[in-house]
Design a protein around this motif. Structure first.
Motif, PDB file in Angstrom:
ATOM      1  N   GLU A 159       8.682  -3.727 -18.501  1.00 19.52           N
ATOM      2  CA  GLU A 159       8.065  -5.477 -18.920  1.00 19.52           C
ATOM      3  C   GLU A 159       7.468  -5.943 -17.381  1.00 19.52           C
ATOM      4  OE1 GLU A 159      10.649  -5.440 -23.228  1.00 19.52           O
ATOM      5  OE2 GLU A 159      11.491  -6.235 -21.641  1.00 19.52           O
ATOM      6  N   ARG A 160       8.543  -5.794 -16.970  1.00 21.93           N
ATOM      7  CA  ARG A 160       7.828  -6.960 -15.740  1.00 21.93           C
ATOM      8  C   ARG A 160       6.894  -6.449 -14.743  1.00 21.93           C
ATOM      9  NH1 ARG A 160      13.973  -5.952 -14.268  1.00 21.93           N
ATOM     10  NH2 ARG A 160      13.332  -4.383 -12.482  1.00 21.93           N
ATOM     11  N   GLU A 161       6.372  -4.774 -15.233  1.00 25.29           N
ATOM     12  CA  GLU A 161       5.333  -4.643 -14.341  1.00 25.29           C
ATOM     13  C   GLU A 161       4.051  -5.224 -14.664  1.00 25.29           C
ATOM     14  OE1 GLU A 161       2.825  -0.287 -13.605  1.00 25.29           O
ATOM     15  OE2 GLU A 161       5.118  -0.527 -14.040  1.00 25.29           O
ATOM     16  N   SER A 162       4.228  -5.026 -16.383  1.00 22.05           N
ATOM     17  CA  SER A 162       2.934  -5.746 -16.756  1.00 22.05           C
ATOM     18  C   SER A 162       2.520  -7.549 -16.208  1.00 22.05           C
ATOM     19  CB  SER A 162       3.080  -5.587 -18.272  1.00 22.05           C
ATOM     20  OG  SER A 162       4.080  -6.464 -18.871  1.00 22.05           O
ATOM     21  N   ILE A 163       3.946  -7.613 -15.626  1.00 24.01           N
ATOM     22  CA  ILE A 163       4.054  -9.247 -15.837  1.00 24.01           C
ATOM     23  C   ILE A 163       3.552  -9.668 -13.947  1.00 24.01           C
ATOM     24  CG2 ILE A 163       5.297 -11.350 -15.157  1.00 24.01           C
ATOM     25  CD1 ILE A 163       6.673 -10.834 -17.954  1.00 24.01           C
ATOM     26  N   LEU A 164       4.130  -8.811 -13.408  1.00 34.43           N
ATOM     27  CA  LEU A 164       4.394  -8.787 -12.347  1.00 34.43           C
ATOM     28  C   LEU A 164       3.009  -8.164 -11.189  1.00 34.43           C
ATOM     29  CD1 LEU A 164       7.867  -8.467 -11.186  1.00 34.43           C
ATOM     30  CD2 LEU A 164       6.505 -10.078 -11.525  1.00 34.43           C
ATOM     31  N   ARG A 165       2.507  -7.069 -11.970  1.00 40.85           N
ATOM     32  CA  ARG A 165       1.316  -6.581 -11.320  1.00 40.85           C
ATOM     33  C   ARG A 165      -0.407  -7.528 -10.958  1.00 40.85           C
ATOM     34  NH1 ARG A 165       0.255  -1.493  -9.977  1.00 40.85           N
ATOM     35  NH2 ARG A 165       1.987  -0.750 -10.676  1.00 40.85           N
ATOM     36  N   ASP A 166      -0.583  -7.433 -10.125  1.00 41.90           N
ATOM     37  CA  ASP A 166      -1.955  -8.521  -9.735  1.00 41.90           C
ATOM     38  C   ASP A 166      -1.473  -9.776 -10.059  1.00 41.90           C
ATOM     39  OD1 ASP A 166      -3.571  -6.637  -9.867  1.00 41.90           O
ATOM     40  OD2 ASP A 166      -3.630  -6.217 -12.167  1.00 41.90           O
ATOM     41  N   ALA A 167       0.045  -9.926  -9.394  1.00 36.56           N
ATOM     42  CA  ALA A 167       0.781 -11.342  -9.532  1.00 36.56           C
ATOM     43  C   ALA A 167       0.608 -12.566  -8.425  1.00 36.56           C
ATOM     44  CB  ALA A 167       1.775 -11.784 -10.131  1.00 36.56           C
ATOM     45  N   CYS A 168       0.118 -11.934  -7.549  1.00 37.37           N
ATOM     46  CA  CYS A 168      -0.126 -11.833  -5.884  1.00 37.37           C
ATOM     47  C   CYS A 168      -2.039 -12.565  -5.757  1.00 37.37           C
ATOM     48  CB  CYS A 168       0.121 -11.263  -4.682  1.00 37.37           C
ATOM     49  SG  CYS A 168       1.053 -10.943  -4.463  1.00 37.37           S
TER      50      CYS A 168
END
Length: 251
Positions: free
Chosen positions: A84-93
């Motif tokens: 779940e976190r991966e979908s949130i954090l990928r491309d977060a930067c």
């Protein structure tokens, strides 16, 4: 054209203005040529940013996390399972942060992440603690350095262990039982003062050799008053090369 060129470059230097109520010490001065260069931020790139920092005598950059390195505010932690976190954090930067972060690293600049996201954000029970009321944690969560490393891994394919992460929320360290384990002589200082002091020690640098990049005007003000250089991030989607216009520093 030649009249304009002569007029433009013959005037006295501009100051890169920084609102500093009650203070008289000047911030960094730029010549007309430098000011014109910085003001045309649409042309800016990581290489331009590196050149500006080098010219101002900066050897290390401290990156704020929320709404600076990443494009949104984490609230101190991210909840969910790893998938779940991966979908949130990928491309977060923020894209310009990624370009600058990797370019500055390759150019030999020291870098650190300086964040209020604290390991305690993911551990505190749902009760009043150090003046902060935490909401109940219904799912697993990560915060502090663990969150930073996970985001960097997802966005750069590396956890960048060479980059220190100084993660501390000052309001969590107000009693002796909280601040003594950190080796502090008293309650944690406000703003990013602890984080920047850690950078000075880790890199063996003076404040004038370090630049804080942050979206919080109070953090910027405090850092400037303690001799650090700063770039204030505008907007709410992270660092942009346009923010180079907001460079302030000391001679």
């Amino acid at each position: 054209f030649f009249f304009f060129f002569f007029f433009f470059f013959s005037l006295p230097p501009f100051a890169l203005l920084h609102t500093n109520p009650g203070k008289t010490r000047p911030t960094a001065f730029l010549t007309h040529a430098q000011f014109f260069w910085v003001a045309n931020a649409t042309r800016m790139s990581a290489a331009n940013f590196a050149a500006l920092l080098a010219e101002r005598g900066v050897s290390a950059v401290g990156w704020d996390w929320d709404q600076t390195a990443i494009r949104w505010h984490s609230g101190g932690r991210v909840e969910g399972t790893p998938s779940e976190r991966e979908s949130i954090l990928r491309d977060a930067c923020a894209p310009d942060f990624l370009e600058a972060f990797q370019m500055l690293g390759a150019a030999g600049f020291k870098q650190a992440i300086v964040t209020f996201s604290d390991a305690k954000h993911s551990r505190l029970p749902p009760k009043q603690d150090s003046g902060i009321r935490e909401t109940p944690l219904r799912r697993p969560s990560i915060s502090g350095e663990a969150m930073v490393r996970e985001v960097l891994q997802l966005n750069t394919n590396s956890t960048h262990t060479e980059t220190p992460v100084f993660a501390l929320f000052p309001l969590f360290y107000k009693s002796p039982a909280e601040w003594k384990p950190l080796g502090l002589p008293g309650p944690a200082p406000p703003h990013k003062r602890w984080h920047l002091d850690q950078m000075c020690q880790a890199f063996n640098l003076e404040p004038s050799q370090i630049c804080l990049v942050d979206d919080d005007p109070d953090n910027i003000e405090d850092a400037l008053n303690h001799g650090f250089n700063c770039v204030r991030v505008e907007g709410s989607e992270g660092f942009s090369f346009k923010d180079m216009r907001n460079f302030c520093g000391h001679h």
